[in-house]
Design a protein around this motif. Sequence first.
Motif, mmCIF file in Angstrom:
data_model
loop_
_atom_site.group_PDB
_atom_site.id
_atom_site.type_symbol
_atom_site.label_atom_id
_atom_site.label_comp_id
_atom_site.label_asym_id
_atom_site.label_seq_id
_atom_site.Cartn_x
_atom_site.Cartn_y
_atom_site.Cartn_z
ATOM 1 N N SER B 31 44.729 -12.533 33.536
ATOM 2 C CA SER B 31 45.113 -10.955 33.611
ATOM 3 C C SER B 31 46.245 -10.765 32.264
ATOM 4 N N MET B 32 45.940 -9.699 31.962
ATOM 5 C CA MET B 32 46.558 -9.392 30.663
ATOM 6 C C MET B 32 47.356 -8.030 30.716
ATOM 7 N N ASN B 33 48.514 -7.899 29.980
ATOM 8 C CA ASN B 33 49.266 -6.819 30.108
ATOM 9 C C ASN B 33 48.906 -5.810 29.141
ATOM 10 N N LEU B 34 49.496 -4.414 29.401
ATOM 11 C CA LEU B 34 48.884 -3.400 28.416
ATOM 12 C C LEU B 34 48.996 -3.607 26.980
ATOM 13 N N GLY B 35 50.216 -4.007 26.695
ATOM 14 C CA GLY B 35 50.384 -4.417 25.142
ATOM 15 C C GLY B 35 49.249 -5.359 24.676
ATOM 16 N N GLU B 36 49.045 -6.545 25.385
ATOM 17 C CA GLU B 36 47.923 -7.311 25.004
ATOM 18 C C GLU B 36 46.552 -6.850 25.063
ATOM 19 N N LYS B 37 46.371 -6.006 25.887
ATOM 20 C CA LYS B 37 44.847 -5.242 26.009
ATOM 21 C C LYS B 37 44.693 -4.436 24.708
ATOM 22 N N LEU B 38 45.842 -3.662 24.253
ATOM 23 C CA LEU B 38 46.008 -2.969 23.004
ATOM 24 C C LEU B 38 45.491 -3.770 21.835
ATOM 25 N N GLU B 39 46.099 -5.009 21.857
ATOM 26 C CA GLU B 39 45.881 -5.882 20.922
ATOM 27 C C GLU B 39 44.618 -6.241 20.743
ATOM 28 N N ILE B 40 43.935 -6.715 21.936
ATOM 29 C CA ILE B 40 42.585 -7.105 21.861
ATOM 30 C C ILE B 40 41.622 -5.891 21.331
ATOM 31 N N ALA B 41 41.834 -4.869 21.865
ATOM 32 C CA ALA B 41 41.046 -3.598 21.744
ATOM 33 C C ALA B 41 40.898 -3.436 20.162
ATOM 34 N N ARG B 42 42.182 -3.551 19.546
ATOM 35 C CA ARG B 42 42.129 -3.273 17.989
ATOM 36 C C ARG B 42 41.426 -4.492 17.217
ATOM 37 N N THR B 43 41.772 -5.450 17.835
ATOM 38 C CA THR B 43 40.715 -6.552 17.337
ATOM 39 C C THR B 43 39.480 -6.705 17.293
ATOM 40 N N LEU B 44 38.841 -6.038 18.525
ATOM 41 C CA LEU B 44 37.518 -5.864 18.841
ATOM 42 C C LEU B 44 36.986 -4.763 17.810
ATOM 43 N N GLU B 45 37.437 -3.680 17.751
ATOM 44 C CA GLU B 45 37.095 -2.515 16.722
ATOM 45 C C GLU B 45 37.014 -3.115 15.566
ATOM 46 N N ALA B 46 37.788 -4.087 15.004
ATOM 47 C CA ALA B 46 37.838 -4.700 13.620
ATOM 48 C C ALA B 46 36.629 -5.636 13.552
ATOM 49 N N LEU B 47 36.431 -6.290 14.805
ATOM 50 C CA LEU B 47 35.220 -7.154 14.692
ATOM 51 C C LEU B 47 33.981 -6.440 14.544
ATOM 52 N N GLY B 279 39.141 -15.682 14.246
ATOM 53 C CA GLY B 279 40.521 -14.910 14.533
ATOM 54 C C GLY B 279 40.399 -14.310 15.866
ATOM 55 N N ALA B 280 39.206 -13.723 16.413
ATOM 56 C CA ALA B 280 39.305 -12.945 17.603
ATOM 57 C C ALA B 280 39.400 -14.071 18.623
ATOM 58 N N SER B 281 38.743 -15.171 18.391
ATOM 59 C CA SER B 281 38.594 -16.119 19.447
ATOM 60 C C SER B 281 40.218 -16.826 19.653
ATOM 61 N N ARG B 282 40.941 -16.948 18.645
ATOM 62 C CA ARG B 282 42.175 -17.545 18.577
ATOM 63 C C ARG B 282 43.126 -16.554 19.492
ATOM 64 N N LEU B 283 42.962 -15.087 19.099
ATOM 65 C CA LEU B 283 43.857 -14.183 19.700
ATOM 66 C C LEU B 283 43.757 -14.203 21.265
ATOM 67 N N VAL B 284 42.232 -14.217 21.744
ATOM 68 C CA VAL B 284 42.034 -14.265 23.040
ATOM 69 C C VAL B 284 42.489 -15.358 24.044
ATOM 70 N N GLN B 285 42.381 -16.669 23.227
ATOM 71 C CA GLN B 285 42.833 -17.928 23.786
ATOM 72 C C GLN B 285 44.168 -17.677 23.996
ATOM 73 N N SER B 286 45.279 -17.074 22.980
ATOM 74 C CA SER B 286 46.484 -17.215 23.145
ATOM 75 C C SER B 286 46.892 -16.040 24.152
ATOM 76 N N ILE B 287 46.306 -15.062 24.184
ATOM 77 C CA ILE B 287 46.734 -13.953 25.115
ATOM 78 C C ILE B 287 46.295 -14.231 26.501
ATOM 79 N N THR B 288 45.151 -14.839 26.770
ATOM 80 C CA THR B 288 44.778 -15.010 28.209
ATOM 81 C C THR B 288 45.337 -16.405 28.670
ATOM 82 N N GLY B 289 45.854 -17.361 27.678
ATOM 83 C CA GLY B 289 46.171 -18.575 28.273
ATOM 84 C C GLY B 289 44.974 -19.580 28.648
ATOM 85 N N LEU B 290 43.759 -19.152 28.305
ATOM 86 C CA LEU B 290 42.808 -20.014 28.453
ATOM 87 C C LEU B 290 42.175 -20.576 27.355
ATOM 88 N N PRO B 291 42.614 -21.910 27.117
ATOM 89 C CA PRO B 291 42.209 -22.706 25.981
ATOM 90 C C PRO B 291 40.781 -23.205 26.123
#
Lengths: 535, 535
Positions: B31-47, B279-291
Amino acid sequence: MNPAHPPVRDPNRVLIFDTTLRDGEQSPGASMNLGEKLEIARTLEALGVDVIEAGFPIASPDDFAAVKAIAEQSQRSIICGLARSLKGDIDRAAEAVKPAGARARVHIFLATSAIHRQYKLNKVKEEIVKQAREAVAYAKTLIDDIEFSPEDASRTEPDFLAEVVQAVIDAGARTVNIPDTVGYAYPSDYADLITYLRTHVKGIDNVVISVHCHNDLGLAVANSLAAVRAGARQVECTINGIGERAGNCSLEEVVMAMRVRKDQFAGISTGVISQHLYGASRLVQSITGLPLQRNKAIVGDNAFAHESGIHQHGMMKNPETYEIMTPKSVGVPDTNLVLGKHSGRAALGKRLETLGLAVGEADLNKVFEAFKTLADKKKEVYDGDLIALVEEVVRGTTVSVWKLDYLHTASASGAGAGTGAMATATVRLTKDGKTVTDAATGDGPVDAVISALNRITGVAGMVEDYRLRAVTKGGDALGEVSLRAKLALGGGEAVVVGGKGLSTDIVHASCLAYLDAINRIGYQIGRLDYRTAAS
Amino acid sequence: MNPAHPPVRDPNRVLIFDTTLRDGEQSPGASMNLGEKLEIARTLEALGVDVIEAGFPIASPDDFAAVKAIAEQSQRSIICGLARSLKGDIDRAAEAVKPAGARARVHIFLATSAIHRQYKLNKVKEEIVKQAREAVAYAKTLIDDIEFSPEDASRTEPDFLAEVVQAVIDAGARTVNIPDTVGYAYPSDYADLITYLRTHVKGIDNVVISVHCHNDLGLAVANSLAAVRAGARQVECTINGIGERAGNCSLEEVVMAMRVRKDQFAGISTGVISQHLYGASRLVQSITGLPLQRNKAIVGDNAFAHESGIHQHGMMKNPETYEIMTPKSVGVPDTNLVLGKHSGRAALGKRLETLGLAVGEADLNKVFEAFKTLADKKKEVYDGDLIALVEEVVRGTTVSVWKLDYLHTASASGAGAGTGAMATATVRLTKDGKTVTDAATGDGPVDAVISALNRITGVAGMVEDYRLRAVTKGGDALGEVSLRAKLALGGGEAVVVGGKGLSTDIVHASCLAYLDAINRIGYQIGRLDYRTAAS
């Protein structure tokens, strides 16, 4: 047909060739010592693996000794040693596997693709064919069961590949392996290559066609399966899919795919006892120090975990709604309905029952509301949180669990600290308004904390599994410790419970996690004694 | 053909539909909080992702708020919200995605398989068709871009599936997704199902056929690819393959498979900028805590690591011998030749050069011998070990690095310790026979140790990434801390270096790991100042 060769007897039997100890050991970070290798080899035999590739004897004296020791202890699996197409390699490999007697195999390889011929070997086609043929012929004078691999086969010109395969079969190879060394193959294409060889190499149906796939594009399992449908009858794979780079075909996935989709693999069988898969996976994780991601298929922590309310709802009505195999069939202890923000009321009710906290319908609604609020804030809701919720919401009381009031640790290590590290922990816990303080020593601060917690709560216990993961990122990262502990209360029988704790301080998080486990065992057994004597 | 619908414009463009924020968030523990979701969404658009499934708005007020906020910040991707085939769900989803304007999509689902109809929904076929048709027709009054998923499609009777798909297309769905909800599909079979629908549903070629595969049998990527070859033009996937149970199709794997094997996917393209994958993979690992496990394809730590001597030898002559794509093409900083017992002399020489420790041919032989002996004992040989080896073997001197002589930490936490945790570390280091002692405080013992090490060595630094893994098992398990630190010496520019340490005591292992990093930066910069003032 060679009647002495077991695989050829049953045309529908797919041999499982495990290379955890060879290609798996080549995973950066995965080297194992002799005792560990022997333990894995025993586990592989119990799992029903047909061939164990035990190592690469020429690589080092330790590798040689390990292959030899595995050959000596082996009971039923074929024991295989790897060798380049060089006399010295073959001699060492043959000597190492010899103690396996009729179950001894030497696996010889030589690269055949244009890029490997040019850049790695600097040899022309004729030289490759000659070296391969001579290597197999020489090995055949030492050991009867010879396997040959044209390295980088999937990128080799098909006609040249057929020429090499023909040469090694003529020289006596009993298994020809067609490796996708660099993880480049695509399933339909790879199946076509197997079909091409079957139609262009004389006598190939008298030997076993093997495949060895790497997972660089995520296709190792699919490629292996496509090859089996095209006639391959040996699959090379590793426990947990470990191996060079992105790893090898995962043994547990390829075996279970053939079993679950038997409609696609009519009549095909393997000798693997699937109920041992989970145990084998845990052992390899533990020995190699290569943990799996939670969503690893078949054996990952989440493989049978369901979080969304919709899935949990279906699972409780009929597990087949969301599970295509039972956890039991692969040795996983239990389906795990993880409670989080997506969980429904029914899943919450079921978990409370398991915890011995059954509540009425009206109370369940109240607890569920409080649970949803909490779950929106927390990543995961732990059993300890649920216990507290029920106490507060239903019983209107504060929860009667041990709470950490104060933790102090001191530790010394390094050569200047004398022999061995030494740590002291001072812990103060509260429960129902009472306070208990005690101290203990240990190998390090975490060890000392656990001893102090055992003293205060009267629990006898030890940590079986310990994991740390970062929950937030950056300099002030929160770490979550999750552990599994074996705990007994007041001389009673030990039970295994999990616990989690979150803090910026690892020692503090470890303390909270162990205390979480202690609070759960208290509720599972139905009581928690006070050790007021120590207060 | 609907000219307003971008995907239909180019028949060879495969749309990438990322559901990291919806199905991925359903991974237990993610589970992610709002700020984390917004950060992932921005990264997905850039991807360069075409569609972002941002959440399931009816699930909770937080889910609704997250989808709405993502729709508001979005710049180019279609923003999609999930809904059951219920008016209340559809209303909430439509309201949440509305801020994305013309890029708003609602994704409606309803289970269609016999087992789901009977056990989950308790509905007959006619009711299912009616509910699906009405849900799409209603949604169409709110939002133009509607996607429909018959849940558990791969286990649904093909003729009934075609009936449902026909109904929702007639009602206005622009995308029909054929999910393999339970991870049961087999590639050729799944491709046949897509072909069956294309030949049995009128007008299906005017909509986008989507696939959504789960990885329970390790086949999610292969199934998605087989469907694309059969005509699917949207792939639903997640970063790192996270998701319910064994997870979803991995975005990075499916995208790179189509790119690397363009011979199998002639003309097919996606909009993904592959250099952003790591970079997107690292961000998602870091935010989700799922290494990720080290051997995760494309983005794992070992995906481009080569340990065996044979592979390292080939890699140095021509990377294409063992790599089918460059690390750079997916944003991985560098190919990693990990030194271990399987490494050859050439790889050792190259690493020494990188460390600025170039030695002559004769000396290299001596160092290599000592290295092999060490590598047989150690799981991995660290740069610090190499520095020591060279000093000892070649220069006949003891190595001039900081060594830990004594470490003492004390820390207090818990409510009874006042506001916030407080820890103190006392550290004594030696170098070239000199001894320096200093102390520092911190949030926890590890933090305090790092501050004390910075003081003594004159390094300004912070830890960027911290991992702990068990190297041995059982009660006296050794833990290995590996960290990445950003360090600067004497006001110089900061560089990122790694370090590792091994101990039964986590704090001690952390101290050794950070010191290892400091010793490396010293060698990289070519000097290490003494801070004798503090001694």
